[in-house]
Scaffold this motif. Structure first.
Motif, PDB file in Angstrom:
ATOM      1  N   ASN A  15       1.047  -0.888  -0.107  1.00 39.51           N
ATOM      2  CA  ASN A  15       0.237  -0.201  -0.264  1.00 39.51           C
ATOM      3  C   ASN A  15       0.940   1.522  -0.548  1.00 39.51           C
ATOM      4  OD1 ASN A  15      -2.060   1.560   0.434  1.00 39.51           O
ATOM      5  ND2 ASN A  15      -2.049   0.850   2.604  1.00 39.51           N
ATOM      6  N   MET A  16       1.175   1.433  -0.994  1.00 41.53           N
ATOM      7  CA  MET A  16       2.227   2.588  -1.282  1.00 41.53           C
ATOM      8  C   MET A  16       1.882   2.944  -2.831  1.00 41.53           C
ATOM      9  SD  MET A  16       6.082   1.261   0.383  1.00 41.53           S
ATOM     10  CE  MET A  16       6.810   2.141   0.831  1.00 41.53           C
ATOM     11  N   ILE A  17       2.499   4.900  -2.917  1.00 42.08           N
ATOM     12  CA  ILE A  17       2.485   5.596  -3.854  1.00 42.08           C
ATOM     13  C   ILE A  17       3.572   4.731  -4.651  1.00 42.08           C
ATOM     14  CG2 ILE A  17       0.293   6.249  -3.856  1.00 42.08           C
ATOM     15  CD1 ILE A  17       1.226   9.014  -4.214  1.00 42.08           C
ATOM     16  N   ASN A  18       4.016   5.341  -5.254  1.00 41.62           N
ATOM     17  CA  ASN A  18       5.244   5.558  -6.332  1.00 41.62           C
ATOM     18  C   ASN A  18       6.288   4.843  -5.800  1.00 41.62           C
ATOM     19  OD1 ASN A  18       4.813   8.166  -7.718  1.00 41.62           O
ATOM     20  ND2 ASN A  18       4.688   9.796  -5.886  1.00 41.62           N
ATOM     21  N   ASP A  20       9.395   2.894  -6.519  1.00 37.57           N
ATOM     22  CA  ASP A  20      10.457   3.240  -7.616  1.00 37.57           C
ATOM     23  C   ASP A  20      11.278   1.990  -7.690  1.00 37.57           C
ATOM     24  OD1 ASP A  20      12.904   3.234  -5.839  1.00 37.57           O
ATOM     25  OD2 ASP A  20      11.591   4.838  -5.155  1.00 37.57           O
ATOM     26  N   LYS A  23      13.308   0.588  -5.159  1.00 37.13           N
ATOM     27  CA  LYS A  23      13.181   0.307  -3.922  1.00 37.13           C
ATOM     28  C   LYS A  23      12.743  -1.154  -3.904  1.00 37.13           C
ATOM     29  CE  LYS A  23      10.316   3.135  -1.248  1.00 37.13           C
ATOM     30  NZ  LYS A  23       9.782   4.266  -1.834  1.00 37.13           N
ATOM     31  N   GLU A  75      -0.198   3.975  -7.090  1.00 39.03           N
ATOM     32  CA  GLU A  75      -0.194   4.470  -8.644  1.00 39.03           C
ATOM     33  C   GLU A  75       0.806   4.680  -8.804  1.00 39.03           C
ATOM     34  OE1 GLU A  75      -1.830   8.378  -8.238  1.00 39.03           O
ATOM     35  OE2 GLU A  75       0.218   9.811  -7.346  1.00 39.03           O
ATOM     36  N   ASN A  76       1.328   4.750  -9.899  1.00 37.31           N
ATOM     37  CA  ASN A  76       3.193   5.311 -10.281  1.00 37.31           C
ATOM     38  C   ASN A  76       3.961   4.352  -9.942  1.00 37.31           C
ATOM     39  OD1 ASN A  76       4.946   7.034 -11.899  1.00 37.31           O
ATOM     40  ND2 ASN A  76       5.307   7.885 -10.306  1.00 37.31           N
TER      41      ASN A  76
END
Lengths: 201, 468
Positions: A15-18, A20, A23, A75-76
């Motif tokens: 449950n995180m956005i962006n 990368d 990560k 997202e992203n």
């Protein structure tokens, strides 16, 4: 490349956005000279502490999620570095499908080259799936690529969009170099013309 | 009379090999840039039994894995790292691809080397297995990063299947303030549009503030297009571009130059060309920028304070800010100006060119570094030029380490990283969690701001240190 048709499996909520690609696979694992075996490095800095011990709070270290084949996130997803080690690590861990509202372009393309389906669902539905998966650890999601449907743990089936060419390549496990080489005559013709119109290149 | 077209549209059309009915285009790749991380792509090419179709269109240089404290590759203790670095030259020898190896003054960061050698030209399509390939768009090329599998595809076919991206124009008008650089402009843009703000789009940067930037400043702006999610970033070529390109090793010469120049002058977007999206900023409003969080969109003026999570528009964003501040060890409401730092890194494909080093040196001159600081030039040529100008002496007299060319601490895959908990003022492009080492806190700034942080030991508004 393995074919992708249908998949039923444990889905892990991240449950995180962006999220990368640093990560997804941190730099210390990029000295590898093999594409395989990177599953243990997946999300390493969140998954292990400095001493290499598992962080018990990280989702992939929790019981059923160790066998996850689907990852649901914000997202992203996959932004940042173009490192193809990111899909290699996901695949080696056993993840064949990512579900998110949006992706960074390079990661999105890299998934298809490795038999991973990066599925796009509307944000409200992704958030709903994240809630279900957090409440019911080990719950499964079913993906039917030919039918373009995905069924959540709540039994609700959604249609998803996918580009027809990429779908075809995933279902048949096709590498597009072979397809492109069939266009040899067109490439040659282009080069002949360009040699006149832009001779300095 | 044809419809007014954007520069992107014009370049795209000139590179279509095949337009397929399902919306895919086989796009010709004029020039392909490779680095030591391209190892897998060459190995894959062998596995699939293919050769490099047009070796004269590919250029490589090792950058990611090379050490920057020495040029002695044999001294790399990690066998795999040494193999990655040395394989670039081996792959070049096996395939006929031109390689500038360690020891050649032309070696450097791929996105510094390309423009410097005249490999990057207006109107070209260019790719590289690195997300910061958007850099080359500063010369009016369509350049974008690709994955390793796609690198193999380009090596084998000199082309790529693409769906046409959308177009976006970002206009920055007005005059940039004193001490404001291309880095501040792009950080302000990303702060405004978000890290995913331009996904699926090719950006054209326009406006008087962009036109007034030097080539180096433009390269910095286009370099970070990917941090806003863009497919590519580009700037229309003009006399600044032509003056920069003229005479470089792989640039056209003589009659070919005249013919090229003639065509390049027709590249800029036509009056009345429409973009799928537009965004604008006032150049005069941009201040020196500092990132406070763990995404390049978390950027604020040096005059601002660390944001309050409660100011976020929704729960996900609020949690994101809380997580970022916890990692960064920062308290909401703290003025950014005055936050202590532990280390400074000046380098990377974003900010390691001669102008970047001059700007940093201007601030450092006559002062001493308060924290460990490195300057890593973008190429061997830049290193030589900086030394000829005496910049190395200014840095070394201040106690700043003057190193060899490479990606170094921007990505740290060569082992050059910060220590856990360290706060780094960095001229690189990514402040992701762990980017510069596990537990390291990265803050993105311009070279002048990094130099100001180096000599004061805190984030400091560089405008207070610069001679007027």
């Amino acid at each position: 490349m393995d074919k992708f048709t249908t998949l039923t499996g444990v889905a892990a909520p991240l449950n995180m956005i962006n999220v990368d690609t640093d990560k997804i696979i941190p730099k210390n694992y990029l000295k590898t000279i093999k594409r395989t075996g990177l599953g243990t490095a997946l999300f390493a800095e969140m998954r292990y502490d400095e001493g290499g011990r598992e962080n018990p709070d990280f989702v992939l270290n929790k019981g059923p999620f160790r066998n996850a084949t689907i990852l649901v996130s914000g997202e992203n997803f996959g932004c940042g570095s173009s490192r193809e080690h990111a899909p290699w690590a996901l695949l080696d861990f056993g993840i064949r499908c990512v579900i998110a509202p949006s992706y960074a372009d390079i990661f999105f393309g890299n998934c298809f080259k490795n038999g991973i389906l990066p599925m796009i669902l509307p944000e409200p539905r992704v958030n709903e799936l994240l809630r279900f998966l957090l409440e019911l650890p080990g719950a499964e999601i079913t993906v039917d690529l030919p039918a373009q449907t995905v069924t959540g743990p709540d039994g609700k089936a959604d249609a998803f969009e996918i580009d027809a060419f990429r779908k075809h390549c995933l279902i048949n496990g096709l590498d597009d170099i072979g397809l492109t080489l069939q266009k040899e005559a067109a490439i040659k013709a282009y080069e002949t013309t360009a040699a006149t119109s832009r001779p300095w290149v | 009379m044809s419809q007014p077209a954007t520069m992107f549209e014009k370049i795209w059309r000139r590179h279509v090999v095949v337009d397929r009915q399902d919306g895919y285009t086989l796009l010709y790749v004029d020039r392909h840039i490779l680095h030591d991380g391209s190892f897998f792509a060459f190995e894959r090419l062998k596995q699939v039994g293919q050769k490099v179709r047009r070796p004269e269109r590919s250029f490589g240089t090792p950058d990611h894995y090379v050490p920057t404290d020495t040029r002695n590759v044999a001294a790399i203790s990690d066998d795999r790292q040494r193999l990655l670095v040395t394989s670039m030259a081996r792959h070049g020898a096996e395939t006929g691809v031109t390689v500038f190896d360690v020891g050649d003054r032309r070696q450097g960061i791929v996105h510094v080397m390309g423009p410097e050698q005249g490999i990057t030209l207006p109107g070209l399509t260019m790719v590289c297995g690195d997300s910061h390939t958007s850099t080359h768009g500063a010369l009016g090329a369509l350049a974008f990063g690709i994955g390793s599998s796609e690198v193999t595809h380009v090596l084998a076919t000199q082309s790529l299947w693409q769906r046409k991206p959308k177009s976006m124009r970002i206009t920055v008008d007005g005059q940039l303030g004193f001490g404001i650089t291309g880095k501040d402009v792009i950080l302000a843009i990303i702060a405004k549009m978000g890290a995913a703000g331009a996904v699926g789009h090719v950006i054209e940067y326009a406006g008087s503030a962009i036109r007034a930037l030097s080539m180096e400043g433009r390269l910095t702006v286009c370099n970070m297009s990917i941090e806003g999610g863009a497919k590519a970033g580009m700037i229309a070529p003009d006399d600044t571009t032509y003056e920069y390109v003229r005479g470089r090793q792989f640039a056209p010469k003589g009659a070919a130059w005249d013919a090229a120049l003639n065509q390049w002058r027709s590249l800029p977007s036509d009056d009345g060309a429409t973009f799928d999206r537009e965004l604008s900023l006032a150049g005069a409003d941009i201040a020196p920028m500092v990132t406070w969080g763990t995404s390049p969109e978390d950027a604020a003026p040096i005059t601002a304070r660390i944001p309050e999570p409660s100011s976020a528009p929704d729960i996900a964003k609020r949690e994101g800010i809380e997580r970022a501040l916890a990692y960064q060890g920062l308290t909401p409401g703290t003025p950014i100006d005055g936050i202590k730092i532990d280390r400074v890194f000046i380098g990377s494909c974003t900010n390691s060119r001669i102008e970047d080093l001059r700007e940093a040196a201007k601030v450092v001159k006559g002062r001493k570094a308060a924290v460990p600081s490195w300057v890593v030039p973008g190429s061997g040529i830049i290193k030589e030029q900086a030394e000829a100008e005496g910049l190395d002496r200014i840095f070394e007299d201040a106690g700043i380490e003057w190193r060899h060319a490479g990606c170094s601490m921007c990505i740290g895959v060569n082992g050059e990283t910060g220590k856990p908990g360290e706060r780094i003022a960095s001229t690189s492009n990514r402040n992701f969690v762990g980017r510069q080492g596990r537990g390291v806190r990265t803050h993105l700034v311009s070279p002048a701001m990094a130099a100001a942080a180096a000599v004061t030991g805190t984030f400091t508004d560089v405008r207070k240190l610069l001679p007027n």
